[in-house]
Design an enzyme around this catalytic site. Structure first.
Site, mmCIF file in Angstrom:
data_model
loop_
_atom_site.group_PDB
_atom_site.id
_atom_site.type_symbol
_atom_site.label_atom_id
_atom_site.label_comp_id
_atom_site.label_asym_id
_atom_site.label_seq_id
_atom_site.Cartn_x
_atom_site.Cartn_y
_atom_site.Cartn_z
ATOM 1 N N HIS A 167 1.963 -3.858 12.246
ATOM 2 C CA HIS A 167 1.661 -2.534 12.810
ATOM 3 C C HIS A 167 0.423 -2.666 13.678
ATOM 4 O O HIS A 167 -0.518 -3.369 13.313
ATOM 5 C CB HIS A 167 1.338 -1.531 11.693
ATOM 6 C CG HIS A 167 2.452 -1.333 10.716
ATOM 7 N ND1 HIS A 167 2.291 -0.654 9.537
ATOM 8 C CD2 HIS A 167 3.743 -1.732 10.756
ATOM 9 C CE1 HIS A 167 3.440 -0.634 8.878
ATOM 10 N NE2 HIS A 167 4.339 -1.284 9.597
ATOM 11 N N GLU A 218 1.430 -6.970 -0.727
ATOM 12 C CA GLU A 218 2.376 -6.040 -0.112
ATOM 13 C C GLU A 218 3.534 -5.750 -1.059
ATOM 14 O O GLU A 218 3.581 -6.228 -2.178
ATOM 15 C CB GLU A 218 2.881 -6.603 1.222
ATOM 16 C CG GLU A 218 2.214 -5.968 2.443
ATOM 17 C CD GLU A 218 2.404 -4.445 2.497
ATOM 18 O OE1 GLU A 218 3.320 -3.923 1.841
ATOM 19 O OE2 GLU A 218 1.610 -3.789 3.195
ATOM 20 N N GLU A 245 -1.071 -8.567 2.959
ATOM 21 C CA GLU A 245 -1.573 -7.986 4.210
ATOM 22 C C GLU A 245 -3.088 -8.076 4.192
ATOM 23 O O GLU A 245 -3.723 -7.822 3.171
ATOM 24 C CB GLU A 245 -1.140 -6.517 4.313
ATOM 25 C CG GLU A 245 -1.757 -5.800 5.514
ATOM 26 C CD GLU A 245 -1.288 -4.340 5.632
ATOM 27 O OE1 GLU A 245 -0.071 -4.101 5.540
ATOM 28 O OE2 GLU A 245 -2.161 -3.474 5.803
ATOM 29 N N ARG A 303 4.651 0.689 15.015
ATOM 30 C CA ARG A 303 5.036 -0.003 13.790
ATOM 31 C C ARG A 303 6.100 -1.082 13.985
ATOM 32 O O ARG A 303 6.510 -1.736 13.036
ATOM 33 C CB ARG A 303 5.521 1.028 12.771
ATOM 34 C CG ARG A 303 4.427 2.039 12.431
ATOM 35 C CD ARG A 303 4.961 3.231 11.673
ATOM 36 N NE ARG A 303 5.805 2.804 10.563
ATOM 37 C CZ ARG A 303 5.336 2.364 9.394
ATOM 38 N NH1 ARG A 303 4.054 2.328 9.166
ATOM 39 N NH2 ARG A 303 6.171 1.976 8.457
#
Ligand code: ADP
Ligand code: MG
Ligand code: MG
Ligand code: MG
Ligand code: MG
Length: 445
Positions: free
Chosen positions: A244, A188, A195, A336
């Site tokens: 998210h 990330e 992630e 998000r």
């Protein structure tokens, strides 16, 4: 014993499983375990496993402590890292929690989600949810976690800078062995941050998967002598970790009810109403989707995290995004705000109930915001009618208490226990004196 349970017993036999970990999640999202020898599996299915609920956070008082775990045969999985460790084979089953009278226990987060899913089911919908959990890998020192990042990579960097790609690869193997379909994994934006995205599934499976995901990441990172953390904002000044969550509703015959080929965004009126429902309840669901004091250190301007209640098709600072969908099955909305410290069962339950409320009331979403909302001043926000998310856990609890739809989604028992625990957490935080304050004031005054 039914066919599903029988197939678990067969799998236990085939794989020489020695131990079964029966798991459930408490109100705060911590996974609890009861370990039983594999020889007790049949009895676990027929009679359940009794335990003392009074010792579990937010569960019950002493006088109603006789609780029973009812393993869900669909959740059988061998624990790959346990098996490697010492030659014994361990598997897990996720259980529903039953109270002394034999009904589903009102304090079981998995039941809260099932109730929401059932409501959607009565309307003819199945929830599909796909999360993007982010986490940090830190070095350990003397067996304790530090905030020293393991590498200095950035977004999508490749080795050798991305030293953690070995760890990530092992995590992905572990996840695949447990039945996950990993779609993508990358370094990330922040140092030491990662992630791993796995394929969307029905709401219950996804909530189980998120709980499992956190356990797999933790265990495999530990094998590499690293500490993984899902704490939302471990380091000030760099991006925090979000989760998210992509959401859509499918109909009974497997069609995506969010898809409409004639729409500018390929999204149906149902999707629009669902989105409007989430926007309406966004401040109240924040307490559940962002349940720690630290969550609010992530929800600030400038770090790709949402602060304002608005949606956008182009803008990654918005609370809800409509991602470009390449196929009808991929039409969805993306919320998000959630972070990976949330209880996945409660989080999906409140997102779904908020969306359902939007459908039931036929709400219409406002226009998308295409400008950078971070740069709006208060007047501009007022003009657009843009609300802000709660600024801290205390405010989040305050708004949660005013939202009947979300309180209903949680049910009386969990709403009460959750609010009580989170108020105590916030009060404790308010009374603490931080490093920042000492830096600012100790020598000034
Ligand atoms: P982003 O563009 O925000 O990085 P990703 O492509 O990384 O998003 O993540 C997409 C997530 O959405 C994955 O978990 C994927 O399985 C999920 N997803 C795809 N289609 C749907 C759908 N119809 N409903 C819910 N989730 C979906
Ligand atoms: Mg992603
Ligand atoms: Mg992506
Ligand atoms: Mg990300
Ligand atoms: Mg995303």
């Amino acid at each position: 014993i039914d066919a599903e349970a029988q197939s678990v017993l067969d799998a236990i036999e085939e794989n020489d499983v020695d131990f079964l970990r029966i798991q459930f999640t408490d109100i705060l999202g911590t996974v609890k375990n009861v370990s039983i020898p594999a020889s007790q599996a049949e009895k676990a299915f027929t009679e359940g496993i009794y335990f003392d609920g009074s010792s579990i956070e937010g569960f019950v008082r002493i006088q109603e402590s006789d609780m029973r775990l009812k393993p869900d045969p669909n959740t059988f999985a061998i624990l790959p890292w346990k098996t490697r460790e010492d030659g014994t084979v361990s598997a897990r089953l996720i259980a529903d929690v039953m109270d002394a009278s034999g009904s589903n226990f009102a304090g079981d987060p998995r039941h809260v989600l099932k109730r929401a899913l059932k409501k959607a089911g009565n309307m003819g919908y199945t929830l599909n949810a796909g999360p993007e959990p982010e986490f940090f890998l830190f070095e350990e020192e003397d067996g304790r976690a530090t905030t020293i990042t393991h590498d200095a990579g950035g977004y999508f960097d490749l080795a050798p800078k991305d030293l953690a790609s070995d760890v990530r690869r092992d995590i992905i193997y572990g996840l695949e062995q447990m039945g996950f379909e990993v779609e993508a994994s990358h370094h990330e934006v922040a140092e030491g941050q990662h992630e791993i995205d796995f394929k969307y599934d029905d709401g219950l499976t996804t909530a189980d998967n998120i709980a499992t995901f956190r356990a797999v990441v933790r265990a495999i990172a530990a094998e590499h002598e690293l500490h993984s953390t899902f704490m939302p904002k471990p380091i000030a000044g760099i991006n925090g970790s979000g989760m998210h969550t992509h959401l859509s509703l499918f109909t009974e015959d497997g069609e995506n009810a969010f898809h409409d080929a004639d729409d500018e965004f390929n999204l149906s009126e149902t999707a629009d109403q669902f989105l409007a429902g989430i926007l309406e309840h966004a401040p109240a669901i924040t307490a559940v989707c962002n349940p720690t004091v630290n969550s609010y250190k992530r929800l600030v301007s400038g770090y790709e995290a949402p602060v304002y209640v608005a949606w956008s098709d182009v803008n990654r600072s918005a609370l809800i995004r409509k991602p470009a969908a390449r196929t009808p099955a991929a039409s969805r909305i993306e919320l998000r705000s959630p972070d990976p410290s949330c209880n996945p069962y409660l989080a999906l339950a409140v997102m779904l109930q908020a969306g359902i409320d939007g459908i039931e009331r036929g709400l219409t979403a406002p226009d998308p915001v295409r400008e950078n909302i971070y740069e709006f001043d208060e007047t501009a926000r007022e003009e657009y009618g843009i609300d802000t998310l709660p600024a801290n856990l205390g405010e989040a609890i305050d708004v949660l208490e005013t939202d009947e739809v979300i309180l209903d989604a949680l049910g009386d028992h969990i709403a009460e226990k959750f609010i009580e625990a989170k108020r105590a957490e916030f009060d404790d935080y308010r009374a603490a004196v931080s490093e920042w304050e000492l830096d600012q004031y100790l020598e000034t005054f």
